[in-house]
Design a protein around this motif. Structure first.
Motif, PDB file in Angstrom:
ATOM      1  N   VAL A  88      41.166  30.506  44.405  1.00 50.00           N
ATOM      2  CA  VAL A  88      41.225  30.332  42.954  1.00 50.00           C
ATOM      3  C   VAL A  88      42.143  31.388  42.341  1.00 50.00           C
ATOM      4  CG1 VAL A  88      39.855  30.284  40.832  1.00 50.00           C
ATOM      5  CG2 VAL A  88      38.937  29.275  42.913  1.00 50.00           C
ATOM      6  N   ALA A  89      42.143  32.591  42.892  1.00 49.54           N
ATOM      7  CA  ALA A  89      43.021  33.651  42.383  1.00 49.54           C
ATOM      8  C   ALA A  89      44.483  33.271  42.555  1.00 49.54           C
ATOM      9  CB  ALA A  89      42.727  34.962  43.099  1.00 49.54           C
ATOM     10  N   GLU A  90      44.833  32.676  43.704  1.00 52.42           N
ATOM     11  CA  GLU A  90      46.217  32.260  43.937  1.00 52.42           C
ATOM     12  C   GLU A  90      46.623  31.145  42.977  1.00 52.42           C
ATOM     13  OE1 GLU A  90      47.071  32.889  48.626  1.00 52.42           O
ATOM     14  OE2 GLU A  90      45.500  31.436  48.110  1.00 52.42           O
ATOM     15  N   ILE A  91      45.724  30.198  42.754  1.00 51.20           N
ATOM     16  CA  ILE A  91      46.016  29.107  41.822  1.00 51.20           C
ATOM     17  C   ILE A  91      46.262  29.664  40.432  1.00 51.20           C
ATOM     18  CG2 ILE A  91      45.075  27.031  40.720  1.00 51.20           C
ATOM     19  CD1 ILE A  91      43.419  26.629  43.322  1.00 51.20           C
ATOM     20  N   SER A  92      45.417  30.589  40.010  1.00 53.70           N
ATOM     21  CA  SER A  92      45.564  31.217  38.698  1.00 53.70           C
ATOM     22  C   SER A  92      46.901  31.936  38.583  1.00 53.70           C
ATOM     23  CB  SER A  92      44.407  32.196  38.471  1.00 53.70           C
ATOM     24  OG  SER A  92      44.535  32.848  37.249  1.00 53.70           O
ATOM     25  N   ALA A  93      47.292  32.624  39.640  1.00 52.18           N
ATOM     26  CA  ALA A  93      48.566  33.354  39.616  1.00 52.18           C
ATOM     27  C   ALA A  93      49.755  32.409  39.596  1.00 52.18           C
ATOM     28  CB  ALA A  93      48.652  34.288  40.816  1.00 52.18           C
ATOM     29  N   TYR A  94      49.724  31.378  40.438  1.00 55.45           N
ATOM     30  CA  TYR A  94      50.843  30.439  40.494  1.00 55.45           C
ATOM     31  C   TYR A  94      51.032  29.688  39.175  1.00 55.45           C
ATOM     32  CZ  TYR A  94      51.376  30.997  45.540  1.00 55.45           C
ATOM     33  OH  TYR A  94      51.600  31.506  46.800  1.00 55.45           O
ATOM     34  N   LEU A  95      49.927  29.363  38.505  1.00 58.95           N
ATOM     35  CA  LEU A  95      50.027  28.612  37.253  1.00 58.95           C
ATOM     36  C   LEU A  95      50.149  29.511  36.021  1.00 58.95           C
ATOM     37  CD1 LEU A  95      47.411  25.785  37.868  1.00 58.95           C
ATOM     38  CD2 LEU A  95      49.885  25.689  38.130  1.00 58.95           C
ATOM     39  N   SER A  96      50.004  30.814  36.212  1.00 59.46           N
ATOM     40  CA  SER A  96      50.032  31.783  35.105  1.00 59.46           C
ATOM     41  C   SER A  96      49.009  31.430  34.036  1.00 59.46           C
ATOM     42  CB  SER A  96      51.429  31.873  34.487  1.00 59.46           C
ATOM     43  OG  SER A  96      52.369  32.271  35.443  1.00 59.46           O
ATOM     44  N   LEU A  97      47.820  31.058  34.494  1.00 56.24           N
ATOM     45  CA  LEU A  97      46.724  30.731  33.590  1.00 56.24           C
ATOM     46  C   LEU A  97      45.558  31.672  33.864  1.00 56.24           C
ATOM     47  CD1 LEU A  97      46.681  26.831  33.818  1.00 56.24           C
ATOM     48  CD2 LEU A  97      47.394  28.203  31.865  1.00 56.24           C
ATOM     49  N   PRO A  98      44.761  31.992  32.831  1.00 52.77           N
ATOM     50  CA  PRO A  98      43.600  32.857  33.048  1.00 52.77           C
ATOM     51  C   PRO A  98      42.594  32.221  34.014  1.00 52.77           C
ATOM     52  CG  PRO A  98      44.050  32.591  30.706  1.00 52.77           C
ATOM     53  CD  PRO A  98      44.932  31.635  31.427  1.00 52.77           C
ATOM     54  N   PHE A  99      41.841  33.069  34.680  1.00 52.65           N
ATOM     55  CA  PHE A  99      40.841  32.614  35.646  1.00 52.65           C
ATOM     56  C   PHE A  99      39.853  31.646  35.008  1.00 52.65           C
ATOM     57  CE2 PHE A  99      36.579  33.371  37.456  1.00 52.65           C
ATOM     58  CZ  PHE A  99      36.786  32.857  38.722  1.00 52.65           C
ATOM     59  N   SER A 100      39.411  31.928  33.781  1.00 55.37           N
ATOM     60  CA  SER A 100      38.422  31.070  33.123  1.00 55.37           C
ATOM     61  C   SER A 100      38.969  29.671  32.865  1.00 55.37           C
ATOM     62  CB  SER A 100      37.958  31.705  31.813  1.00 55.37           C
ATOM     63  OG  SER A 100      39.067  31.911  30.959  1.00 55.37           O
ATOM     64  N   VAL A 101      40.234  29.574  32.527  1.00 56.79           N
ATOM     65  CA  VAL A 101      40.853  28.266  32.291  1.00 56.79           C
ATOM     66  C   VAL A 101      40.962  27.508  33.612  1.00 56.79           C
ATOM     67  CG1 VAL A 101      42.956  27.098  31.541  1.00 56.79           C
ATOM     68  CG2 VAL A 101      42.095  29.045  30.247  1.00 56.79           C
TER      69      VAL A 101
END
Length: 122
Positions: free
Chosen positions: A68-81
């Motif tokens: 989930v951390a990698e997905i958040s980083a790749y999409l430049s979206l906050p973890f909660s989103v």
């Protein structure tokens, strides 16, 4: 002649807009899935034309397992989103998630010594 200058990328203003983030996540009154930063996610299907662009991006990214951390980083979206988007994808069974595999506890030292002595006697 001087070396070419590198320009710093500027953050996309649309990604930091709180109203846009609210629209992406929708008005979710239900509970979110139990996801943390190291939960692994893998897509189960190709994105359909009816999913949101961010969800389609997640489905394309997660052809191979990603945290989930990698997905958040790749999409430049906050973890909660990201967790909100993943919860919707889990509900529709477009993705599968699992907690990372925890290393098993090491066996007792006396057991290892007994095995070693038994092998030496053979």
């Amino acid at each position: 002649m001087s070396a070419p200058r590198r320009e710093r990328r500027k953050a996309d203003p649309a990604l930091s807009d709180p109203e846009r983030l609210y629209v992406i996540t929708g008005d979710t009154d239900g509970e979110r899935a139990a996801l943390d930063l190291v939960t692994m996610v893998v897509s189960q299907a190709e994105p359909s034309p009816t999913v949101q662009p961010e969800q389609a991006a997640i489905l394309r990214l997660c052809r191979a397992p990603l945290s989930v951390a990698e997905i958040s980083a790749y999409l430049s979206l906050p973890f909660s989103v990201v967790t909100s988007l993943l919860t919707e994808l889990l509900a529709t069974e477009l993705i599968e998630s699992r907690a990372p595999i925890v290393r098993a506890a090491l066996p007792d030292r006396s057991l290892l010594e007994a095995v070693m002595h038994g092998l030496q006697k053979l």
